[in-house]
Structure formats: structure tokens, C-alpha cells
Design an enzyme around this catalytic site. Structure first.
Site, PDB file in Angstrom:
ATOM      1  N   ARG A 251       0.629  -1.081  -0.042  1.00 44.11           N
ATOM      2  CA  ARG A 251       0.038  -0.044   0.006  1.00 44.11           C
ATOM      3  C   ARG A 251       1.010   1.310   0.111  1.00 44.11           C
ATOM      4  NH1 ARG A 251      -3.309  -3.029  -1.396  1.00 44.11           N
ATOM      5  NH2 ARG A 251      -5.411  -3.308  -0.646  1.00 44.11           N
ATOM      6  N   GLU A 279      -2.994   7.524  -5.130  1.00 50.35           N
ATOM      7  CA  GLU A 279      -3.149   6.526  -6.267  1.00 50.35           C
ATOM      8  C   GLU A 279      -4.263   6.978  -7.139  1.00 50.35           C
ATOM      9  OE1 GLU A 279      -3.749   1.796  -6.623  1.00 50.35           O
ATOM     10  OE2 GLU A 279      -2.017   2.342  -5.210  1.00 50.35           O
ATOM     11  N   HIS A 298      -0.749  -0.364 -10.162  1.00 46.29           N
ATOM     12  CA  HIS A 298      -1.391  -1.397  -9.265  1.00 46.29           C
ATOM     13  C   HIS A 298      -1.736  -2.575 -10.027  1.00 46.29           C
ATOM     14  CE1 HIS A 298      -3.720  -1.369  -5.335  1.00 46.29           C
ATOM     15  NE2 HIS A 298      -3.486  -2.576  -5.841  1.00 46.29           N
TER      16      HIS A 298
END
Length: 340
Positions: A251, A279, A298
């Protein structure tokens, strides 16, 4: 004891994911284990305008959830009074399951173990490529069209390189398995794993500070919790040796990105980042163009045909539930204090 008839299940997720999670042979297996309508996928538990949804939820014993499923709270309990299990065909259930479901004792299972496989594979690949300095070689090759000389390759290679793994999570443990055949020295920091436990995983237990200072590559696999927020702050990032590589597939919030950006702009460190904070990063972030940063959107987790692995775990859990056996991947409320 097994049920006299298959449990009644309802899909609750973004329907775009359903065909990849449950391709036809797997869907057929699922339908043998449960009474479920694959044409009915719930996106809004509060919508009472569709009598088919209302009727299905009123009978549902199991919710098969995935990405795009709304938060499971008291509205869900009201709409699904027979609910006894939530089988999540994705990773973390932290943001999915509300307190009301935990209080009522609804069993919760997650396919996080299946999602850990591609994340660990991605991480291993990046560690190996980083050890060969592949990303820097690519940039130089683009610019010069020439092979590197011996001076440029003298400090590269994976023999004896020290890898620091932060977090013996499911991804961390899978990565430790994948690292075993390689000639690495492995350090591990996890407050829940002692020296003997680390040794059993093929690593040496150290403090976070010792890991950062002693590793060529630092890879993050800790959960995003209040206690891990910005665990790699400016002071800890400074402990990583010059030329060190940071890999983050966990994360973005684990790292102080302002401090990391300063280190990367200065060229002291390199980074392989599949997650960031925020993000995605702002369009003007230098991390998009720095030669010592490999940035991906991601994608380390399950994608494409890898989603079937998550669906298979859910079907196996459903078969256990239908036959009266305990769930293999159950998540308990108390786990959320240390798991993602």
C-alpha cells in the site's frame, strides 16, 4: 452437519468481474454447490425497486462478493435475514464488512491467499531484475545503443544479494517461498514473527531499522493500518544504503511519498512502485519520468486469467460450507487488528 439442500447464494459485485472469476466450467461447479442465479448480480442492497433482487436477498444464505460490492452493513442484514456467510472473491474485507455483520456472527472468508500468488510473483521478478540493474541498463541502451562495459556491470548481479522483507503477510510468506531457490540472504521484519519463526521461513528476524540499513533490496508486504502509516518515513528511508532499491506492492500509505520523492530525485535510491500515495500520482509527479523509478498502475495483484484462482478458492469454500466442513480461509473480526 451438511445442509439437506444446497445453500442459496447471491452474487454481489461489479458484474464485469463475474466471467473472469467464474469461467463456465468453474461456474458449473459453483452451481452444483449452491442455488445461485448467475444472471443476478447485486450492486445496491438498498434498491427495493427490483422485486427479483429483493426476493433473492430475502432467501440468501451466502453472499459471493467481489470488487464493486457495496459495504455490508445493517441494510444488508435487513435485506438478507438468512445470511450466514460472505465469501469474498478478492483480497481485504476490512472496508467491505461492517460491524453489524461481525456482531451477528456471519462467517467471512476471503480469497486473499489466491491474490497473494501474483503479487509475490511480480515482486520476485522485480527483485531479480533490480539485482541485474535491468532498468538502468534499459535507459542507457535506449540512449547509447551500446552494450555496457565491465565497469558498469561490476556491481550488479543477484549472487549473495541481501533482500529485506517487511511483513510476513500472505504475500510476504509466499515471496519467502519463491526466494528460497535463489542465492539471496533474507532478512525479515514482522512484530508477530520471532527468530525461530523467521528461520522456519528461511529468513533472519531483525528490527526494521536493521533491515533497512542492511538490505540491498527492501520489499514491503505489511498491511495498511494506523500503526503502519508512513512506517518508512524520512528518517527510516535515510537508513537504506546508497544505491538501494525499494519495492512496494503493498500500500502506498506505508511510505512517506514526499520523503521518498526527495530520495529518488536525488538519485540516492531506486524504487519499483506498484502502489503509491495518492493513487494514481498527480500528472506532474517526477516519479513518472525518473530513470531510477519503475512505476506500474497497481497491476501486481490478480488480473485477467489469474482471477479464476480467486473464484476457485470461493467455490472450494462454498463446497466446504455446503458439506458442513469449516472454512479454510475464514477471516475473524480480531484478525483485522493486524491484517489488511
Amino acid at each position: 452437519m451438511p445442509s439437506a439442500s444446497p445453500p442459496t447464494a447471491v452474487f454481489a459485485m461489479d458484474p464485469v468481474h463475474l466471467p473472469l472469476l467464474f469461467p463456465p466450467p468453474l461456474l458449473a461447479r459453483l452451481r452444483r454447490a449452491a442455488d445461485v442465479d448467475p444472471a443476478l448480480v447485486v450492486r445496491d442492497f438498498t434498491d427495493r425497486t427490483d422485486p427479483g433482487v429483493t426476493r433473492a436477498l430475502s432467501r440468501a444464505e451466502v453472499l459471493i462478493t467481489g470488487w464493486g460490492c457495496p459495504h455490508l452493513d445493517e441494510d444488508v442484514l435487513g435485506a438478507a435475514p438468512a445470511l450466514r456467510a460472505v465469501l469474498h472473491a478478492a483480497g481485504s474485507v476490512r472496508a467491505l464488512v461492517g460491524e453489524a455483520l461481525w456482531r451477528r456472527g456471519v462467517a467471512v472468508s476471503s480469497a486473499v491467499t489466491g491474490n497473494a500468488v501474483p503479487v509475490a510473483e511480480y515482486t520476485l521478478a522485480m527483485i531479480l531484475l533490480a539485482g541485474k540493474d535491468v532498468f538502468a541498463h534499459r535507459e542507457r541502451f535506449r540512449a547509447t545503443h551500446a552494450r555496457p562495459d565491465a565497469a558498469r556491470t561490476a556491481a550488479t548481479g543477484n549472487l549473495g544479494r541481501r533482500v529485506g522483507v517487511v511483513g510476513a503477510s500472505r504475500v510476504g510468506r509466499r515471496l519467502l517461498e519463491l526466494l528460497r531457490p535463489h542465492d539471496f540472504e533474507i532478512l525479515l521484519h514482522d512484530p508477530y514473527v520471532d527468530a525461530a519463526g523467521a528461520a522456519a521461513l528461511g529468513a533472519r528476524a531483525v528490527t526494521l531499522e536493521a533491515l533497512l540499513a542492511g538490505s540491498d533490496v527492501v520489499t514491503l508486504h505489511a498491511p495498511d493500518l494506523p500503526g503502519t502509516h508512513h512506517m518508512l518515513n524520512r528518517e527510516r528511508l535515510a537508513l537504506i544504503r546508497d544505491g538501494g532499491v525499494l519495492v512496494n506492492t503493498a500500500r502506498g500509505a506505508l511510505v512517506d511519498h514526499a520523503a521518498l520523492t526527495d530520495e529518488l530525485v536525488a538519485g540516492r535510491l531506486s524504487a519499483i512502485l506498484d502502489v503509491t500515495e495518492p493513487e494514481p500520482l498527480p500528472a506532474d509527479s517526477p516519479l513518472y519520468t525518473l530513470p531510477n523509478v519503475f512505476l506500474t498502475p497497481h497491476v501486481a495483484g490478480a488480473l485477467g486469467n489469474e482471477l479464476e484462482r480467486l473464484g476457485r478458492l470461493v467455490v472450494e469454500e462454498l463446497e466446504r460450507l455446503a458439506s458442513g466442513r469449516p472454512l479454510a480461509h475464514q477471516v475473524r473480526h480480531g484478525d483485522l487488528t493486524r491484517l489488511a
